[in-house]
Design a protein around this motif. Sequence first.
Motif, PDB file in Angstrom:
ATOM      1  N   LEU A  77     -28.784 -14.772  -4.551  1.00 49.42           N
ATOM      2  CA  LEU A  77     -28.416 -15.857  -4.295  1.00 49.42           C
ATOM      3  C   LEU A  77     -29.774 -15.844  -4.055  1.00 49.42           C
ATOM      4  N   PRO A  78     -30.604 -16.772  -4.662  1.00 51.13           N
ATOM      5  CA  PRO A  78     -31.855 -16.847  -4.532  1.00 51.13           C
ATOM      6  C   PRO A  78     -33.031 -18.021  -3.213  1.00 51.13           C
ATOM      7  N   PHE A  79     -31.519 -17.611  -2.321  1.00 56.33           N
ATOM      8  CA  PHE A  79     -32.517 -18.263  -0.785  1.00 56.33           C
ATOM      9  C   PHE A  79     -32.438 -17.299   0.242  1.00 56.33           C
ATOM     10  N   GLU A  80     -32.758 -17.464   1.398  1.00 51.55           N
ATOM     11  CA  GLU A  80     -32.813 -16.841   2.624  1.00 51.55           C
ATOM     12  C   GLU A  80     -31.809 -16.454   3.170  1.00 51.55           C
ATOM     13  N   SER A  81     -31.624 -15.606   4.059  1.00 48.21           N
ATOM     14  CA  SER A  81     -30.229 -15.551   4.641  1.00 48.21           C
ATOM     15  C   SER A  81     -30.750 -16.590   5.861  1.00 48.21           C
ATOM     16  N   ASN A  82     -29.185 -17.161   6.195  1.00 45.93           N
ATOM     17  CA  ASN A  82     -28.858 -18.467   6.860  1.00 45.93           C
ATOM     18  C   ASN A  82     -29.265 -19.342   6.864  1.00 45.93           C
ATOM     19  N   ALA A  83     -29.035 -19.466   5.666  1.00 41.89           N
ATOM     20  CA  ALA A  83     -29.961 -21.029   4.742  1.00 41.89           C
ATOM     21  C   ALA A  83     -28.920 -22.556   5.399  1.00 41.89           C
ATOM     22  N   PHE A  84     -27.917 -22.038   4.828  1.00 43.12           N
ATOM     23  CA  PHE A  84     -26.968 -23.283   4.694  1.00 43.12           C
ATOM     24  C   PHE A  84     -25.155 -23.121   6.218  1.00 43.12           C
ATOM     25  N   ASP A  85     -25.131 -24.532   6.289  1.00 41.35           N
ATOM     26  CA  ASP A  85     -24.249 -24.099   6.760  1.00 41.35           C
ATOM     27  C   ASP A  85     -22.677 -24.495   6.226  1.00 41.35           C
ATOM     28  N   LEU A  86     -22.763 -24.728   4.468  1.00 42.38           N
ATOM     29  CA  LEU A  86     -21.527 -24.126   3.732  1.00 42.38           C
ATOM     30  C   LEU A  86     -22.137 -23.637   2.910  1.00 42.38           C
ATOM     31  N   ALA A  87     -21.229 -22.754   2.164  1.00 43.68           N
ATOM     32  CA  ALA A  87     -21.573 -21.480   0.979  1.00 43.68           C
ATOM     33  C   ALA A  87     -19.817 -21.922   0.253  1.00 43.68           C
ATOM     34  N   PHE A  88     -19.759 -22.573  -1.341  1.00 46.40           N
ATOM     35  CA  PHE A  88     -18.871 -22.202  -1.700  1.00 46.40           C
ATOM     36  C   PHE A  88     -19.094 -22.488  -3.168  1.00 46.40           C
ATOM     37  N   ALA A  89     -17.517 -21.983  -3.658  1.00 41.38           N
ATOM     38  CA  ALA A  89     -17.432 -21.927  -5.174  1.00 41.38           C
ATOM     39  C   ALA A  89     -15.895 -21.761  -5.154  1.00 41.38           C
ATOM     40  N   ILE A  90     -16.152 -22.555  -6.990  1.00 46.85           N
ATOM     41  CA  ILE A  90     -14.641 -23.109  -7.083  1.00 46.85           C
ATOM     42  C   ILE A  90     -14.474 -21.975  -7.925  1.00 46.85           C
ATOM     43  N   CYS A  91     -13.514 -21.702  -8.583  1.00 52.52           N
ATOM     44  CA  CYS A  91     -12.567 -20.940  -9.767  1.00 52.52           C
ATOM     45  C   CYS A  91     -13.846 -20.246 -10.065  1.00 52.52           C
ATOM     46  N   VAL A  92     -14.622 -19.404 -10.052  1.00 52.49           N
ATOM     47  CA  VAL A  92     -16.297 -19.001 -10.506  1.00 52.49           C
ATOM     48  C   VAL A  92     -15.878 -16.863 -10.197  1.00 52.49           C
ATOM     49  N   VAL A  93     -14.884 -16.740  -8.734  1.00 50.73           N
ATOM     50  CA  VAL A  93     -14.766 -15.204  -8.431  1.00 50.73           C
ATOM     51  C   VAL A  93     -13.597 -14.952  -9.744  1.00 50.73           C
ATOM     52  N   HIS A  94     -13.331 -15.229 -10.283  1.00 49.25           N
ATOM     53  CA  HIS A  94     -12.091 -15.043 -11.305  1.00 49.25           C
ATOM     54  C   HIS A  94     -12.432 -14.890 -12.554  1.00 49.25           C
ATOM     55  N   HIS A  95     -13.870 -14.996 -12.508  1.00 51.71           N
ATOM     56  CA  HIS A  95     -15.512 -14.682 -13.822  1.00 51.71           C
ATOM     57  C   HIS A  95     -15.909 -13.777 -13.813  1.00 51.71           C
ATOM     58  N   VAL A  96     -16.048 -12.879 -12.343  1.00 54.12           N
ATOM     59  CA  VAL A  96     -16.859 -11.719 -12.061  1.00 54.12           C
ATOM     60  C   VAL A  96     -16.303 -10.767 -12.390  1.00 54.12           C
ATOM     61  N   PRO A  97     -16.618  -9.921 -12.573  1.00 57.90           N
ATOM     62  CA  PRO A  97     -16.246  -8.509 -12.233  1.00 57.90           C
ATOM     63  C   PRO A  97     -15.151  -7.831 -11.383  1.00 57.90           C
ATOM     64  N   PRO A  98     -13.827  -7.423 -11.093  1.00 61.24           N
ATOM     65  CA  PRO A  98     -13.486  -6.864  -9.948  1.00 61.24           C
ATOM     66  C   PRO A  98     -14.526  -5.741  -9.474  1.00 61.24           C
ATOM     67  N   ASN A  99     -15.092  -4.997 -10.052  1.00 61.35           N
ATOM     68  CA  ASN A  99     -16.056  -4.643  -9.099  1.00 61.35           C
ATOM     69  C   ASN A  99     -17.147  -4.451  -8.594  1.00 61.35           C
ATOM     70  N   GLN A 100     -17.589  -6.451  -8.650  1.00 61.69           N
ATOM     71  CA  GLN A 100     -19.090  -7.085  -8.009  1.00 61.69           C
ATOM     72  C   GLN A 100     -18.079  -7.961  -7.154  1.00 61.69           C
ATOM     73  N   TRP A 101     -16.633  -8.168  -6.791  1.00 57.52           N
ATOM     74  CA  TRP A 101     -16.247  -9.230  -6.111  1.00 57.52           C
ATOM     75  C   TRP A 101     -16.221  -9.083  -4.646  1.00 57.52           C
ATOM     76  N   GLU A 102     -16.319  -7.967  -4.124  1.00 56.88           N
ATOM     77  CA  GLU A 102     -17.043  -7.941  -2.751  1.00 56.88           C
ATOM     78  C   GLU A 102     -19.005  -8.332  -2.540  1.00 56.88           C
ATOM     79  N   ARG A 103     -19.145  -7.902  -3.319  1.00 57.22           N
ATOM     80  CA  ARG A 103     -21.112  -7.778  -3.301  1.00 57.22           C
ATOM     81  C   ARG A 103     -21.079  -9.529  -3.709  1.00 57.22           C
ATOM     82  N   PHE A 104     -19.694 -10.024  -4.135  1.00 56.64           N
ATOM     83  CA  PHE A 104     -20.484 -11.666  -4.842  1.00 56.64           C
ATOM     84  C   PHE A 104     -19.927 -12.831  -3.277  1.00 56.64           C
ATOM     85  N   ILE A 105     -18.875 -12.304  -2.424  1.00 56.66           N
ATOM     86  CA  ILE A 105     -18.373 -12.523  -1.632  1.00 56.66           C
ATOM     87  C   ILE A 105     -19.424 -12.292   0.033  1.00 56.66           C
TER      88      ILE A 105
END
Length: 230
Positions: free
Chosen positions: A105-133
């Motif tokens: 993600l193109p942002f610094e750490s601790n930048a937001f109060d909330l991060a959300f993803a809506i029906c996105v993770v199932h498009h991510v390859p399972p071996n990248q799920w951990e990194r995505f979250i």
Amino acid sequence: MSYDFDAYAESYEVELNRAISFAGQDPSVFTEAKARSLIDVAEGRLGDLAKATALDVGCGTGNIHRSLAPRFSKLHAVDVSAGLLDIARSANDDVAYQLYDGLELPFESNAFDLAFAICVVHHVPPNQWERFIAEMARVVRPGGLVAVVEHNPVNPLTRLVTIRCAFDEGIALVPRRRLEQLMHRAGMNGTASRYILFSPWRGAAVEWAERRLERLPLGAQYISYANASQ
């Protein structure tokens, strides 16, 4: 993450409408229901959202942003598809959109109060799920919130929708327990989930009933959420 969404930029809404047409409802009905669920969860964990900043990871055409943007002091959104972002920008001039590579993600750490993803993770390859979250957790401030809405794999109508949807080919649906584990492994705490969209029909009575059924694994989708470590 898949990079095929530019091919669907012009037909994204058409494909989505076709996939859920059997439900007899306009897609905006389900979009509004997810927006209300996200706001309810965020208010429950963060309190008043008027001064909160939020990030939508994998925003697509941004059709949920007309409901969400007014609730936050600032809404940012990223997606891997430049075409979908162009559509989102044209409809929501109060949201800050940015292209990203699907990994960092193109942002610094601790930048937001909330991060959300809506029906996105199932498009991510399972071996990248951990990194995505983990990336979502990284950009949220200590005590902030990560929330993820996903399809319920055990709901047969949900599976039918994904089969009918052209851009869902080859996806891997995410079990709720797996998503909760990913949040735990990312160092978050207070992980919880609730099931949503038990019925294609909406209204006060339906929403009242759904809130009382939210622990039953029967809803079409679910929302999992956790706080970043202090």
